[in-house]
Design a protein around this motif. Structure first.
Motif, mmCIF file in Angstrom:
data_model
loop_
_atom_site.group_PDB
_atom_site.id
_atom_site.type_symbol
_atom_site.label_atom_id
_atom_site.label_comp_id
_atom_site.label_asym_id
_atom_site.label_seq_id
_atom_site.Cartn_x
_atom_site.Cartn_y
_atom_site.Cartn_z
ATOM 1 N N MET A 18 0.763 -1.186 -0.107
ATOM 2 C CA MET A 18 -0.004 -0.135 -0.063
ATOM 3 C C MET A 18 0.864 1.233 0.075
ATOM 4 N N ASP A 19 2.053 1.249 0.502
ATOM 5 C CA ASP A 19 3.101 2.296 0.712
ATOM 6 C C ASP A 19 3.287 2.901 -1.000
ATOM 7 N N LYS A 20 3.199 1.853 -1.704
ATOM 8 C CA LYS A 20 3.708 2.092 -3.229
ATOM 9 C C LYS A 20 2.673 2.724 -3.849
ATOM 10 N N VAL A 21 1.137 2.084 -3.472
ATOM 11 C CA VAL A 21 0.346 2.819 -4.079
ATOM 12 C C VAL A 21 0.065 4.414 -3.585
ATOM 13 N N PHE A 22 0.231 4.361 -2.554
ATOM 14 C CA PHE A 22 0.092 5.977 -1.923
ATOM 15 C C PHE A 22 1.255 6.742 -2.600
ATOM 16 N N ARG A 23 2.198 6.298 -2.774
ATOM 17 C CA ARG A 23 3.422 7.276 -3.420
ATOM 18 C C ARG A 23 3.321 7.354 -4.723
ATOM 19 N N ALA A 24 2.610 6.384 -5.507
ATOM 20 C CA ALA A 24 2.208 6.369 -6.968
ATOM 21 C C ALA A 24 1.127 7.441 -7.217
ATOM 22 N N LEU A 25 0.136 7.373 -6.089
ATOM 23 C CA LEU A 25 -0.797 8.519 -6.234
ATOM 24 C C LEU A 25 -0.533 9.846 -5.851
ATOM 25 N N SER A 26 0.599 9.996 -5.234
ATOM 26 C CA SER A 26 1.019 11.492 -4.725
ATOM 27 C C SER A 26 1.343 12.576 -5.631
ATOM 28 N N ASP A 27 1.563 11.789 -6.850
ATOM 29 C CA ASP A 27 2.112 12.721 -8.199
ATOM 30 C C ASP A 27 1.015 12.952 -9.033
ATOM 31 N N GLU A 28 0.665 14.075 -9.354
ATOM 32 C CA GLU A 28 -0.339 14.806 -10.178
ATOM 33 C C GLU A 28 -0.483 14.109 -11.512
ATOM 34 N N THR A 29 0.865 14.099 -12.252
ATOM 35 C CA THR A 29 1.094 13.255 -13.596
ATOM 36 C C THR A 29 0.623 11.849 -13.446
ATOM 37 N N ARG A 30 1.027 11.333 -12.585
ATOM 38 C CA ARG A 30 0.597 9.789 -12.425
ATOM 39 C C ARG A 30 -0.950 9.772 -12.111
ATOM 40 N N ARG A 31 -1.530 10.688 -11.525
ATOM 41 C CA ARG A 31 -2.963 10.742 -11.136
ATOM 42 C C ARG A 31 -3.579 10.888 -12.517
ATOM 43 N N ARG A 32 -2.931 11.797 -13.333
ATOM 44 C CA ARG A 32 -3.620 12.297 -14.857
ATOM 45 C C ARG A 32 -3.560 10.942 -15.592
ATOM 46 N N LEU A 33 -2.477 10.267 -15.456
ATOM 47 C CA LEU A 33 -2.177 8.923 -16.458
ATOM 48 C C LEU A 33 -3.250 8.129 -15.957
ATOM 49 N N LEU A 34 -3.642 7.781 -14.806
ATOM 50 C CA LEU A 34 -4.692 6.859 -14.424
ATOM 51 C C LEU A 34 -6.208 7.531 -14.989
ATOM 52 N N ASP A 35 -6.281 8.609 -14.875
ATOM 53 C CA ASP A 35 -7.368 9.350 -15.447
ATOM 54 C C ASP A 35 -7.782 9.056 -16.779
ATOM 55 N N ARG A 36 -6.375 9.060 -17.571
ATOM 56 C CA ARG A 36 -6.477 8.846 -19.016
ATOM 57 C C ARG A 36 -6.981 7.489 -19.330
ATOM 58 N N LEU A 37 -6.243 6.352 -18.396
ATOM 59 C CA LEU A 37 -6.662 4.942 -18.723
ATOM 60 C C LEU A 37 -7.902 4.826 -18.156
ATOM 61 N N HIS A 38 -8.576 5.329 -17.368
ATOM 62 C CA HIS A 38 -10.078 5.051 -16.895
ATOM 63 C C HIS A 38 -10.969 5.813 -17.932
ATOM 64 N N GLU A 39 -10.674 6.910 -18.793
ATOM 65 C CA GLU A 39 -11.372 7.290 -19.694
ATOM 66 C C GLU A 39 -11.453 6.338 -20.918
ATOM 67 N N GLN A 40 -10.067 5.688 -21.288
ATOM 68 C CA GLN A 40 -10.006 5.045 -22.431
ATOM 69 C C GLN A 40 -8.906 3.851 -22.062
ATOM 70 N N ASN A 41 -9.160 2.584 -21.824
ATOM 71 C CA ASN A 41 -8.431 1.701 -21.148
ATOM 72 C C ASN A 41 -7.609 1.003 -22.319
ATOM 73 N N GLY A 42 -6.520 0.508 -21.990
ATOM 74 C CA GLY A 42 -5.662 -0.295 -23.095
ATOM 75 C C GLY A 42 -4.852 0.848 -24.317
ATOM 76 N N GLN A 43 -4.097 1.685 -23.700
ATOM 77 C CA GLN A 43 -3.563 2.697 -24.594
ATOM 78 C C GLN A 43 -1.870 2.435 -24.787
ATOM 79 N N THR A 44 -1.410 2.854 -25.843
ATOM 80 C CA THR A 44 0.035 2.542 -26.041
ATOM 81 C C THR A 44 0.574 3.893 -25.246
ATOM 82 N N LEU A 45 1.789 3.960 -25.019
ATOM 83 C CA LEU A 45 2.719 4.967 -24.518
ATOM 84 C C LEU A 45 2.702 6.228 -25.593
ATOM 85 N N GLY A 46 2.908 6.043 -26.772
ATOM 86 C CA GLY A 46 2.387 6.978 -27.525
ATOM 87 C C GLY A 46 1.234 7.770 -27.337
ATOM 88 N N GLU A 47 0.226 6.959 -27.526
ATOM 89 C CA GLU A 47 -1.397 7.605 -27.175
ATOM 90 C C GLU A 47 -1.321 8.363 -25.847
#
Length: 256
Positions: free
Chosen positions: A1-30
């Motif tokens: 769980m420490d790794k999860v909280f660390r990952a979520l502490s960064d705004e960019t990483r939260r935005r990446l999760l938001d993008r995958l929530h909007e459209q799952n299964g994206q490539t790095l380029g997308e």
């Protein structure tokens, strides 16, 4: 769980999760197209998310697809929210859902919940694999199951006749699938479309499958699906838990 909280502490990483929530299964380029950062920086952020098990990857040919894994978030919710706020939040959620349903449409809605000893991946496969649906449903559900794609509910008698067709509205493997439903003879008539949502939620060794069939055009249609869905889902449950569908087609005994 420490790794999860660390990952979520960064705004960019939260935005990446938001993008995958909007459209799952994206490539790095997308993903890079919507994040104003270099590929190397985005790759580093994705590595942190993968290490926290918030993102999983699947190879498709030369492409590496990234998928949101909601399980760690669910564990946080169970530990830090549910046990304290479950009754109040459940009540508020029910009020919100009913208000939204009333505001959106006066057309009937059917909801069915069942619990299956299985995994989300196997339940998803049972809903989308043509051969498996033929085994317990008497129809083949045929599609590539991508958002915007057509799907068909095809008879297994070799006639090739589709009794239901529609469009894949949402496809969030393996937790949520939303499709429109209509008789092929009524395609193009907006008032004849209904909508089916499959929500697949893991709970330790079992899965809660919630089927919501909404925008039914009249009470007669509601009566039909109220008989049909329990029969179909009982057969699905039997197939996943025992390896075989029920010994008798359950829809053949309705009303007896």
């Amino acid at each position: 769980m420490d790794k999860v909280f660390r990952a979520l502490s960064d705004e960019t990483r939260r935005r990446l999760l938001d993008r995958l929530h909007e459209q799952n299964g994206q490539t790095l380029g997308e993903l890079c197209e919507r994040i104003a950062m270099t590929r190397q920086a985005v790759t580093q952020h994705l590595a942190v998310l993968e290490d926290a098990n918030l993102v999983g990857t699947v190879r498709r040919g030369r492409e590496k697809l990234h998928y949101l894994n909601p399980v760690p978030l669910h564990e946080i919710q169970e530990r830090w929210i549910d046990k304290f706020e479950r009754p109040r939040l459940s009540a508020l959620s029910a009020v919100k859902r009913r208000a939204e349903e009333a505001a959106m449409s006066d057309r009937p809605t059917f909801v069915y919940v069942t619990y299956i000893r299985s995994t989300p991946e196997k339940v998803w496969e049972a809903l989308t694999d043509a051969d498996l649906t033929a085994a317990y449903w008497g129809h083949r559900n045929e599609s590539d199951w991508r958002q915007g794609s057509r799907w068909e509910h095809v008879r297994t008698d070799g006639s090739g006749i589709a009794d239901v067709v529609g469009t894949v509205v949402e496809s969030d493997h393996p937790t949520r699938l939303v499709t429109t439903w209509i008789d092929p003879e009524n395609e193009g008539q907006e008032d004849k479309y209904s909508r089916v949502t499959f929500d697949i939620t893991p709970h330790e060794d079992i899965v809660r499958l919630t089927v919501t069939h909404e925008d039914l055009w009249d009470e007669g249609a509601l009566s039909d699906v109220s008989d049909g869905w329990p029969a179909v889902l009982s057969n699905l449950k039997s197939l996943l838990e025992t390896g075989s569908p029920l010994p008798q087609e359950p829809w053949s005994v309705r009303g007896r």
